[in-house]
Design a protein around this motif. Structure first.
Motif, PDB file in Angstrom:
ATOM      1  N   ALA A 112       0.825  -1.207   0.000  1.00  0.00           N
ATOM      2  CA  ALA A 112       0.000   0.000   0.000  1.00  0.00           C
ATOM      3  C   ALA A 112       0.859   1.256   0.000  1.00  0.00           C
ATOM      4  CB  ALA A 112      -0.927  -0.009   1.215  1.00  0.00           C
ATOM      5  N   GLU A 113       2.007   1.191   0.651  1.00  0.00           N
ATOM      6  CA  GLU A 113       2.892   2.349   0.776  1.00  0.00           C
ATOM      7  C   GLU A 113       3.901   2.440  -0.359  1.00  0.00           C
ATOM      8  OE1 GLU A 113       3.479   2.660   5.576  1.00  0.00           O
ATOM      9  OE2 GLU A 113       4.294   0.880   4.560  1.00  0.00           O
ATOM     10  N   TYR A 114       4.223   1.340  -0.965  1.00  0.00           N
ATOM     11  CA  TYR A 114       5.355   1.266  -1.890  1.00  0.00           C
ATOM     12  C   TYR A 114       5.015   1.942  -3.212  1.00  0.00           C
ATOM     13  CZ  TYR A 114       9.699  -0.869  -3.563  1.00  0.00           C
ATOM     14  OH  TYR A 114      10.973  -1.090  -4.014  1.00  0.00           O
ATOM     15  N   PRO A 115       5.744   2.982  -3.604  1.00  0.00           N
ATOM     16  CA  PRO A 115       5.376   3.735  -4.812  1.00  0.00           C
ATOM     17  C   PRO A 115       5.504   2.953  -6.109  1.00  0.00           C
ATOM     18  CG  PRO A 115       7.486   4.488  -3.929  1.00  0.00           C
ATOM     19  CD  PRO A 115       6.903   3.565  -2.902  1.00  0.00           C
ATOM     20  N   ALA A 116       6.310   1.865  -6.114  1.00  0.00           N
ATOM     21  CA  ALA A 116       6.463   1.092  -7.346  1.00  0.00           C
ATOM     22  C   ALA A 116       5.215   0.288  -7.686  1.00  0.00           C
ATOM     23  CB  ALA A 116       7.667   0.161  -7.248  1.00  0.00           C
ATOM     24  N   VAL A 117       4.301   0.115  -6.729  1.00  0.00           N
ATOM     25  CA  VAL A 117       2.973  -0.421  -7.038  1.00  0.00           C
ATOM     26  C   VAL A 117       2.125   0.784  -7.413  1.00  0.00           C
ATOM     27  CG1 VAL A 117       0.966  -1.698  -6.205  1.00  0.00           C
ATOM     28  CG2 VAL A 117       3.258  -2.342  -5.440  1.00  0.00           C
ATOM     29  N   SER A 118       1.934   0.992  -8.693  1.00  0.00           N
ATOM     30  CA  SER A 118       1.360   2.262  -9.146  1.00  0.00           C
ATOM     31  C   SER A 118      -0.146   2.225  -9.345  1.00  0.00           C
ATOM     32  CB  SER A 118       2.030   2.687 -10.455  1.00  0.00           C
ATOM     33  OG  SER A 118       1.853   1.700 -11.453  1.00  0.00           O
ATOM     34  N   ILE A 119      -0.687   1.047  -9.713  1.00  0.00           N
ATOM     35  CA  ILE A 119      -2.111   0.952 -10.048  1.00  0.00           C
ATOM     36  C   ILE A 119      -2.690  -0.303  -9.407  1.00  0.00           C
ATOM     37  CG2 ILE A 119      -3.810   0.787 -11.916  1.00  0.00           C
ATOM     38  CD1 ILE A 119      -1.639   1.947 -13.790  1.00  0.00           C
ATOM     39  N   ILE A 120      -3.892  -0.189  -8.859  1.00  0.00           N
ATOM     40  CA  ILE A 120      -4.614  -1.351  -8.351  1.00  0.00           C
ATOM     41  C   ILE A 120      -5.968  -1.417  -9.045  1.00  0.00           C
ATOM     42  CG2 ILE A 120      -5.451  -0.033  -6.340  1.00  0.00           C
ATOM     43  CD1 ILE A 120      -5.465  -2.705  -4.796  1.00  0.00           C
ATOM     44  N   GLU A 121      -6.291  -2.593  -9.535  1.00  0.00           N
ATOM     45  CA  GLU A 121      -7.530  -2.826 -10.281  1.00  0.00           C
ATOM     46  C   GLU A 121      -8.565  -3.467  -9.363  1.00  0.00           C
ATOM     47  OE1 GLU A 121      -7.325  -5.034 -14.246  1.00  0.00           O
ATOM     48  OE2 GLU A 121      -8.092  -6.555 -12.845  1.00  0.00           O
ATOM     49  N   VAL A 122      -9.798  -2.984  -9.409  1.00  0.00           N
ATOM     50  CA  VAL A 122     -10.846  -3.525  -8.538  1.00  0.00           C
ATOM     51  C   VAL A 122     -11.174  -4.962  -8.932  1.00  0.00           C
ATOM     52  CG1 VAL A 122     -13.231  -3.268  -7.732  1.00  0.00           C
ATOM     53  CG2 VAL A 122     -11.795  -1.227  -8.105  1.00  0.00           C
ATOM     54  N   GLN A 123     -11.472  -5.193 -10.199  1.00  0.00           N
ATOM     55  CA  GLN A 123     -11.787  -6.551 -10.640  1.00  0.00           C
ATOM     56  C   GLN A 123     -11.506  -6.698 -12.127  1.00  0.00           C
ATOM     57  OE1 GLN A 123     -15.915  -7.465  -9.926  1.00  0.00           O
ATOM     58  NE2 GLN A 123     -16.665  -5.535 -10.728  1.00  0.00           N
ATOM     59  N   ASN A 124     -11.219  -7.916 -12.513  1.00  0.00           N
ATOM     60  CA  ASN A 124     -10.837  -8.221 -13.890  1.00  0.00           C
ATOM     61  C   ASN A 124     -12.030  -8.759 -14.682  1.00  0.00           C
ATOM     62  OD1 ASN A 124      -8.823  -8.954 -16.072  1.00  0.00           O
ATOM     63  ND2 ASN A 124      -9.637 -10.988 -15.587  1.00  0.00           N
ATOM     64  N   LYS A 129     -17.109   3.670  -4.785  1.00  0.00           N
ATOM     65  CA  LYS A 129     -16.979   3.206  -3.399  1.00  0.00           C
ATOM     66  C   LYS A 129     -15.622   2.570  -3.159  1.00  0.00           C
ATOM     67  CE  LYS A 129     -19.005  -0.119  -0.124  1.00  0.00           C
ATOM     68  NZ  LYS A 129     -20.140  -1.058   0.115  1.00  0.00           N
ATOM     69  N   MET A 130     -15.195   1.715  -4.065  1.00  0.00           N
ATOM     70  CA  MET A 130     -13.933   1.016  -3.879  1.00  0.00           C
ATOM     71  C   MET A 130     -12.749   1.980  -3.907  1.00  0.00           C
ATOM     72  SD  MET A 130     -14.418  -2.043  -3.114  1.00  0.00           S
ATOM     73  CE  MET A 130     -15.865  -3.078  -2.969  1.00  0.00           C
ATOM     74  N   ALA A 131     -12.782   2.956  -4.797  1.00  0.00           N
ATOM     75  CA  ALA A 131     -11.703   3.942  -4.831  1.00  0.00           C
ATOM     76  C   ALA A 131     -11.601   4.672  -3.496  1.00  0.00           C
ATOM     77  CB  ALA A 131     -11.938   4.934  -5.970  1.00  0.00           C
ATOM     78  N   LYS A 132     -12.737   5.017  -2.920  1.00  0.00           N
ATOM     79  CA  LYS A 132     -12.732   5.711  -1.621  1.00  0.00           C
ATOM     80  C   LYS A 132     -12.258   4.792  -0.503  1.00  0.00           C
ATOM     81  CE  LYS A 132     -15.595   8.453   1.511  1.00  0.00           C
ATOM     82  NZ  LYS A 132     -15.073   7.784   2.720  1.00  0.00           N
ATOM     83  N   ARG A 133     -12.744   3.554  -0.511  1.00  0.00           N
ATOM     84  CA  ARG A 133     -12.354   2.621   0.552  1.00  0.00           C
ATOM     85  C   ARG A 133     -10.869   2.277   0.472  1.00  0.00           C
ATOM     86  NH1 ARG A 133     -16.527  -0.254   3.033  1.00  0.00           N
ATOM     87  NH2 ARG A 133     -14.851  -1.136   4.310  1.00  0.00           N
ATOM     88  N   PHE A 134     -10.345   2.146  -0.741  1.00  0.00           N
ATOM     89  CA  PHE A 134      -8.905   1.912  -0.879  1.00  0.00           C
ATOM     90  C   PHE A 134      -8.126   3.067  -0.247  1.00  0.00           C
ATOM     91  CE2 PHE A 134      -9.137  -0.819  -5.029  1.00  0.00           C
ATOM     92  CZ  PHE A 134      -9.665  -1.866  -4.301  1.00  0.00           C
ATOM     93  N   ALA A 135      -8.558   4.291  -0.540  1.00  0.00           N
ATOM     94  CA  ALA A 135      -7.872   5.457   0.028  1.00  0.00           C
ATOM     95  C   ALA A 135      -7.986   5.474   1.550  1.00  0.00           C
ATOM     96  CB  ALA A 135      -8.455   6.737  -0.567  1.00  0.00           C
ATOM     97  N   ASP A 136      -9.156   5.126   2.059  1.00  0.00           N
ATOM     98  CA  ASP A 136      -9.356   5.084   3.514  1.00  0.00           C
ATOM     99  C   ASP A 136      -8.456   4.041   4.171  1.00  0.00           C
ATOM    100  OD1 ASP A 136     -11.283   7.036   3.238  1.00  0.00           O
ATOM    101  OD2 ASP A 136     -12.986   5.659   3.388  1.00  0.00           O
ATOM    102  N   MET A 137      -8.119   2.985   3.431  1.00  0.00           N
ATOM    103  CA  MET A 137      -7.242   1.928   3.937  1.00  0.00           C
ATOM    104  C   MET A 137      -5.763   2.299   3.821  1.00  0.00           C
ATOM    105  SD  MET A 137      -9.353  -1.205   2.148  1.00  0.00           S
ATOM    106  CE  MET A 137      -8.044  -2.417   2.313  1.00  0.00           C
ATOM    107  N   GLY A 138      -5.484   3.475   3.275  1.00  0.00           N
ATOM    108  CA  GLY A 138      -4.103   3.885   3.108  1.00  0.00           C
ATOM    109  C   GLY A 138      -3.469   3.404   1.825  1.00  0.00           C
TER     110      GLY A 138
END
Length: 338
Positions: A81-93, A188-197
């Motif tokens: 969650a903190e590591y900048p090299a993980v740049s994008i997270i996808e909700v579902q495929n 919702k997921m974008a907000k919850r991801f941000a809330d999780m750090g």
């Protein structure tokens, strides 16, 4: 398994490579191992469309995402969650409500009921009551049960430009209802991801629809709740006689096709994009077997540049060496890599 992910992310960073975290959830491939292993679903049932309407399932998914993203990576000292090299997270495929998988006869009872109840709430808000909605629609379909707070919904065919003629008013409302449900989930997921750090760019999904002419733009609209619009798309040989929809095997008949002779044949080269968001091709290949595969990198470079596509992923690279056999989606070959 988490250690493997941690090691891979750290190793890629050393080479200056950023990560796109995808395939965290794939509704048609996620099945309940036991009753209620996935909330509301029985053993063996798939979670097709469920993420959009099943709130307990959403919470279980978020718990899983936290278990992936929050632990500290021993190779970097930071969580994913903190590591900048993980740049994008996808909700579902490859998951949505506007593809052929939307079929009330084939969905699990729990998922079907959730959609019927949510659609009934949407209709009641629009028309004042469920009964008023049914009167406005002027039809009756299986699942209509106003006394139980449910209305029936149509299969994907009836949402296409051809099939919509059978139930035009109900279909129009259903299309709007489903597009808004998708947008709401990704928001919702974008907000919850941000809330999780999890301070990453977020992608909703990357799928196609039953009719790209009227449903495709709405699919993209739902992704605009996140940071980008993504698409998975492939260009393959014309199958003349093949029992498989995704591959050519021994004794099958096919014809190789070149997109050089008509770029519109490869839809991925001709896709309209929303002006407001970055646009990524997250999976693409000229599927084997095709004697014209050498045109693939050239056309991606030329048409991708002309169309202003922001990133293009050749799917799928699975070996550090050359491919030694012919798979559907080989990339580690001189034809593709040079």
């Amino acid at each position: 398994q988490l250690d493997s992910v941690h090691y891979a992310v750290a190793s890629l960073k050393e080479q200056g490579i950023y990560c796109y975290f995808g395939h965290l959830f794939w509704d048609t491939s996620v099945t309940a191992l036991n009753d209620n292993d996935l909330p509301g679903l029985k053993k063996g049932e798939a979670a097709t469309t469920a993420m959009f309407f099943n709130k307990p399932l959403q919470e279980k998914y978020l718990q899983w995402v936290a278990a992936l993203m929050k632990p500290k990576n021993p190779y970097t000292g930071l969580s994913l969650a903190e590591y900048p090299a993980v740049s994008i997270i996808e909700v579902q495929n490859e998951s949505n409500t506007l593809f052929w998988t939307l079929n009330p006869q084939r969905l699990p009872l729990h998922s079907r009921t959730l959609i019927q109840k949510a659609f009934a709430q949407f209709a009641a808000q629009r028309y004042g009551s469920i009964d008023a909605a049914l009167k406005a629609w002027g039809d009756k379909v299986e699942g209509d049960a106003p006394a139980d707070g449910r209305v029936g919904f149509l299969q994907a065919y009836n949402l296409t430009t051809v099939g919509i003629k059978q139930h035009p008013k109900r279909a129009a409302d259903q299309i709007e209802f489903l597009a808004k449900a998708q947008y709401a989930l990704y928001e919702k997921m974008a907000k919850r991801f941000a809330d999780m750090g999890i301070r990453k760019m977020v992608a909703g999904s990357n799928w196609k629809t039953a009719d790209p002419s009227n449903l495709g733009p709405l699919e993209y609209y739902s992704y605009t709740a996140t940071d980008m619009v993504c698409k998975n798309d492939y260009f393959g040989p014309k199958k003349i006689n093949s029992p498989r929809g995704y591959a050519i095997d021994v004794d099958d008949e096919f014809v190789s096709i070149s997109a050089m002779r008509g770029p519109e044949a490869a839809g991925v080269l001709m896709t309209a994009q929303p002006a407001s968001h970055p646009y990524l091709i997250t999976e693409n290949n000229w599927d084997n077997p095709n004697e014209y595969r050498a045109e693939f990198p050239f056309l991606v470079a030329t048409y991708g540049r002309m169309a202003g596509i922001d990133a293009w992923s050749f799917f799928a690279h699975s070996t550090p060496l050359w491919d030694t056999g012919m798979g559907v989606w080989n990339t580690a070959s001189p034809t593709i890599m040079g």
